[in-house]
Motif scaffolding. Structure first.
Motif, PDB file in Angstrom:
ATOM      1  N   HIS A   1      -7.059  -4.069  28.292  1.00 38.58           N
ATOM      2  CA  HIS A   1      -6.713  -4.367  29.681  1.00 38.58           C
ATOM      3  C   HIS A   1      -6.602  -3.090  30.513  1.00 38.58           C
ATOM      4  O   HIS A   1      -7.074  -3.043  31.653  1.00 38.58           O
ATOM      5  CB  HIS A   1      -5.405  -5.164  29.755  1.00 38.58           C
ATOM      6  N   THR A   2      -5.986  -2.044  29.963  1.00 41.35           N
ATOM      7  CA  THR A   2      -5.848  -0.800  30.730  1.00 41.35           C
ATOM      8  C   THR A   2      -7.197  -0.109  30.907  1.00 41.35           C
ATOM      9  O   THR A   2      -7.444   0.509  31.945  1.00 41.35           O
ATOM     10  CB  THR A   2      -4.838   0.153  30.061  1.00 41.35           C
ATOM     11  N   ASP A   3      -8.082  -0.239  29.920  1.00 38.83           N
ATOM     12  CA  ASP A   3      -9.416   0.353  30.066  1.00 38.83           C
ATOM     13  C   ASP A   3     -10.224  -0.360  31.136  1.00 38.83           C
ATOM     14  O   ASP A   3     -10.881   0.274  31.965  1.00 38.83           O
ATOM     15  CB  ASP A   3     -10.165   0.314  28.723  1.00 38.83           C
TER      16      ASP A   3
ATOM     17  N   ASP B   1      -4.900  -5.580  38.409  1.00 38.62           N
ATOM     18  CA  ASP B   1      -3.716  -5.179  37.657  1.00 38.62           C
ATOM     19  C   ASP B   1      -3.227  -6.359  36.811  1.00 38.62           C
ATOM     20  O   ASP B   1      -2.860  -7.401  37.348  1.00 38.62           O
ATOM     21  CB  ASP B   1      -2.617  -4.743  38.629  1.00 38.62           C
ATOM     22  N   PRO B   2      -3.232  -6.216  35.485  1.00 34.47           N
ATOM     23  CA  PRO B   2      -2.833  -7.339  34.643  1.00 34.47           C
ATOM     24  C   PRO B   2      -1.362  -7.714  34.794  1.00 34.47           C
ATOM     25  O   PRO B   2      -0.964  -8.812  34.403  1.00 34.47           O
ATOM     26  CB  PRO B   2      -3.124  -6.859  33.220  1.00 34.47           C
ATOM     27  N   TYR B   3      -0.545  -6.839  35.398  1.00 35.25           N
ATOM     28  CA  TYR B   3       0.883  -7.124  35.556  1.00 35.25           C
ATOM     29  C   TYR B   3       1.231  -7.655  36.947  1.00 35.25           C
ATOM     30  O   TYR B   3       2.386  -7.921  37.237  1.00 35.25           O
ATOM     31  CB  TYR B   3       1.704  -5.856  35.278  1.00 35.25           C
ATOM     32  N   TYR B   4       0.227  -7.838  37.810  1.00 31.91           N
ATOM     33  CA  TYR B   4       0.470  -8.312  39.163  1.00 31.91           C
ATOM     34  C   TYR B   4       0.410  -9.834  39.217  1.00 31.91           C
ATOM     35  O   TYR B   4      -0.572 -10.443  38.766  1.00 31.91           O
ATOM     36  CB  TYR B   4      -0.550  -7.700  40.123  1.00 31.91           C
ATOM     37  N   ARG B   5       1.447 -10.439  39.753  1.00 32.39           N
ATOM     38  CA  ARG B   5       1.548 -11.890  39.950  1.00 32.39           C
ATOM     39  C   ARG B   5       1.070 -12.684  38.746  1.00 32.39           C
ATOM     40  O   ARG B   5       1.586 -12.538  37.650  1.00 32.39           O
ATOM     41  CB  ARG B   5       0.825 -12.296  41.218  1.00 32.39           C
TER      42      ARG B   5
ATOM     43  N   ASN C   1      -1.970 -12.575  37.347  1.00 34.85           N
ATOM     44  CA  ASN C   1      -3.177 -12.018  36.737  1.00 34.85           C
ATOM     45  C   ASN C   1      -3.194 -12.165  35.224  1.00 34.85           C
ATOM     46  O   ASN C   1      -4.264 -12.236  34.620  1.00 34.85           O
ATOM     47  CB  ASN C   1      -3.354 -10.546  37.115  1.00 34.85           C
ATOM     48  N   ASP C   2      -2.013 -12.227  34.589  1.00 37.20           N
ATOM     49  CA  ASP C   2      -1.999 -12.421  33.143  1.00 37.20           C
ATOM     50  C   ASP C   2      -2.672 -13.732  32.755  1.00 37.20           C
ATOM     51  O   ASP C   2      -3.372 -13.822  31.748  1.00 37.20           O
ATOM     52  CB  ASP C   2      -0.580 -12.359  32.586  1.00 37.20           C
ATOM     53  N   VAL C   3      -2.535 -14.749  33.625  1.00 32.07           N
ATOM     54  CA  VAL C   3      -3.176 -16.041  33.372  1.00 32.07           C
ATOM     55  C   VAL C   3      -4.667 -15.958  33.712  1.00 32.07           C
ATOM     56  O   VAL C   3      -5.514 -16.416  32.942  1.00 32.07           O
ATOM     57  CB  VAL C   3      -2.500 -17.159  34.195  1.00 32.07           C
ATOM     58  N   GLU C   4      -4.976 -15.351  34.839  1.00 38.13           N
ATOM     59  CA  GLU C   4      -6.375 -15.242  35.262  1.00 38.13           C
ATOM     60  C   GLU C   4      -7.200 -14.345  34.338  1.00 38.13           C
ATOM     61  O   GLU C   4      -8.418 -14.499  34.253  1.00 38.13           O
ATOM     62  CB  GLU C   4      -6.458 -14.709  36.697  1.00 38.13           C
ATOM     63  N   LEU C   5      -6.547 -13.419  33.646  1.00 39.78           N
ATOM     64  CA  LEU C   5      -7.264 -12.492  32.768  1.00 39.78           C
ATOM     65  C   LEU C   5      -7.172 -12.881  31.291  1.00 39.78           C
ATOM     66  O   LEU C   5      -7.473 -12.073  30.410  1.00 39.78           O
ATOM     67  CB  LEU C   5      -6.727 -11.070  32.959  1.00 39.78           C
ATOM     68  N   ALA C   6      -6.821 -14.121  31.022  1.00 42.57           N
ATOM     69  CA  ALA C   6      -6.730 -14.580  29.629  1.00 42.57           C
ATOM     70  C   ALA C   6      -8.073 -14.456  28.909  1.00 42.57           C
ATOM     71  O   ALA C   6      -8.123 -14.267  27.700  1.00 42.57           O
ATOM     72  CB  ALA C   6      -6.227 -16.022  29.584  1.00 42.57           C
ATOM     73  N   TRP C   7      -9.174 -14.524  29.660  1.00 42.10           N
ATOM     74  CA  TRP C   7     -10.508 -14.414  29.063  1.00 42.10           C
ATOM     75  C   TRP C   7     -10.696 -13.075  28.354  1.00 42.10           C
ATOM     76  O   TRP C   7     -11.446 -12.979  27.380  1.00 42.10           O
ATOM     77  CB  TRP C   7     -11.600 -14.597  30.124  1.00 42.10           C
ATOM     78  N   VAL C   8      -9.988 -12.024  28.821  1.00 41.21           N
ATOM     79  CA  VAL C   8     -10.121 -10.697  28.208  1.00 41.21           C
ATOM     80  C   VAL C   8      -9.663 -10.754  26.752  1.00 41.21           C
ATOM     81  O   VAL C   8     -10.305 -10.191  25.861  1.00 41.21           O
ATOM     82  CB  VAL C   8      -9.322  -9.641  29.008  1.00 41.21           C
ATOM     83  N   ALA C   9      -8.572 -11.442  26.496  1.00 42.03           N
ATOM     84  CA  ALA C   9      -8.055 -11.569  25.134  1.00 42.03           C
ATOM     85  C   ALA C   9      -8.947 -12.442  24.259  1.00 42.03           C
ATOM     86  O   ALA C   9      -8.976 -12.277  23.034  1.00 42.03           O
ATOM     87  CB  ALA C   9      -6.642 -12.137  25.168  1.00 42.03           C
ATOM     88  N   MET C  10      -9.678 -13.353  24.867  1.00 41.32           N
ATOM     89  CA  MET C  10     -10.552 -14.244  24.090  1.00 41.32           C
ATOM     90  C   MET C  10     -11.896 -13.601  23.751  1.00 41.32           C
ATOM     91  O   MET C  10     -12.604 -14.064  22.873  1.00 41.32           O
ATOM     92  CB  MET C  10     -10.799 -15.545  24.862  1.00 41.32           C
ATOM     93  N   GLU C  11     -12.229 -12.540  24.434  1.00 45.03           N
ATOM     94  CA  GLU C  11     -13.506 -11.849  24.228  1.00 45.03           C
ATOM     95  C   GLU C  11     -13.406 -10.918  23.017  1.00 45.03           C
ATOM     96  O   GLU C  11     -12.331 -10.462  22.658  1.00 45.03           O
ATOM     97  CB  GLU C  11     -13.823 -11.029  25.484  1.00 45.03           C
ATOM     98  N   SER C  12     -14.528 -10.660  22.380  1.00 45.32           N
ATOM     99  CA  SER C  12     -14.596  -9.674  21.294  1.00 45.32           C
ATOM    100  C   SER C  12     -15.035  -8.334  21.894  1.00 45.32           C
ATOM    101  O   SER C  12     -16.038  -8.269  22.608  1.00 45.32           O
ATOM    102  CB  SER C  12     -15.601 -10.098  20.237  1.00 45.32           C
ATOM    103  N   TRP C  13     -14.285  -7.275  21.595  1.00 42.29           N
ATOM    104  CA  TRP C  13     -14.544  -5.952  22.158  1.00 42.29           C
ATOM    105  C   TRP C  13     -14.828  -4.957  21.045  1.00 42.29           C
ATOM    106  O   TRP C  13     -14.197  -4.993  19.999  1.00 42.29           O
ATOM    107  CB  TRP C  13     -13.337  -5.484  22.973  1.00 42.29           C
ATOM    108  N   THR C  14     -15.747  -4.043  21.307  1.00 42.18           N
ATOM    109  CA  THR C  14     -16.094  -3.006  20.341  1.00 42.18           C
ATOM    110  C   THR C  14     -15.913  -1.647  20.994  1.00 42.18           C
ATOM    111  O   THR C  14     -16.493  -1.371  22.038  1.00 42.18           O
ATOM    112  CB  THR C  14     -17.552  -3.152  19.866  1.00 42.18           C
ATOM    113  N   TYR C  15     -15.085  -0.831  20.362  1.00 43.66           N
ATOM    114  CA  TYR C  15     -14.880   0.552  20.820  1.00 43.66           C
ATOM    115  C   TYR C  15     -15.779   1.466  20.005  1.00 43.66           C
ATOM    116  O   TYR C  15     -15.879   1.336  18.785  1.00 43.66           O
ATOM    117  CB  TYR C  15     -13.423   0.977  20.614  1.00 43.66           C
ATOM    118  N   SER C  16     -16.447   2.391  20.674  1.00 38.31           N
ATOM    119  CA  SER C  16     -17.307   3.338  19.968  1.00 38.31           C
ATOM    120  C   SER C  16     -17.371   4.640  20.752  1.00 38.31           C
ATOM    121  O   SER C  16     -16.994   4.696  21.907  1.00 38.31           O
ATOM    122  CB  SER C  16     -18.710   2.749  19.785  1.00 38.31           C
TER     123      SER C  16
END
Length: 100
Positions: A67-69, A78-82, A84-99
């Protein structure tokens, strides 16, 4: 300590196998513990994060959090604004790869 002649060959063989296995396990633990201290993995360098289908790519910080990236890259609010934690739930459901 003691007289093992009364145990008989099968019991003596089992005790010898158990003692060897225990000695090997002790050696393995010591070897792994000493080698674990021997090398480190540097997290320095330029990192990027990509979602599963490659449609989202952003610079990343390691150690860090997705989320911070994405917020730092201007891809999400901002994930902590109003709510947004609900609206950004898709971020947690996605698969992410760091490289790097």
């Amino acid at each position: 300590h003691g007289d093992f002649s009364a145990l008989g060959p099968p019991m003596l063989a089992r005790r010898c196998r158990a003692a060897r296995a225990l000695a090997f396990a002790g050696f393995l633990i010591v070897a792994l513990a000493s080698s674990a201290r021997a090398w480190t993995l540097s997290l320095d360098g330029e990192w990027k994060v990509v979602n599963a289908n490659g449609s989202i790519t952003a610079p990343a910080t390691v150690p860090g959090q997705i989320h911070t990236d994405l917020f730092a890259a201007g891809l999400i609010g901002d994930p902590y604004y109003r709510f947004n934690d609900v609206e950004l739930a898709w971020v947690a459901m996605e698969s992410w790869t760091y490289s790097r």
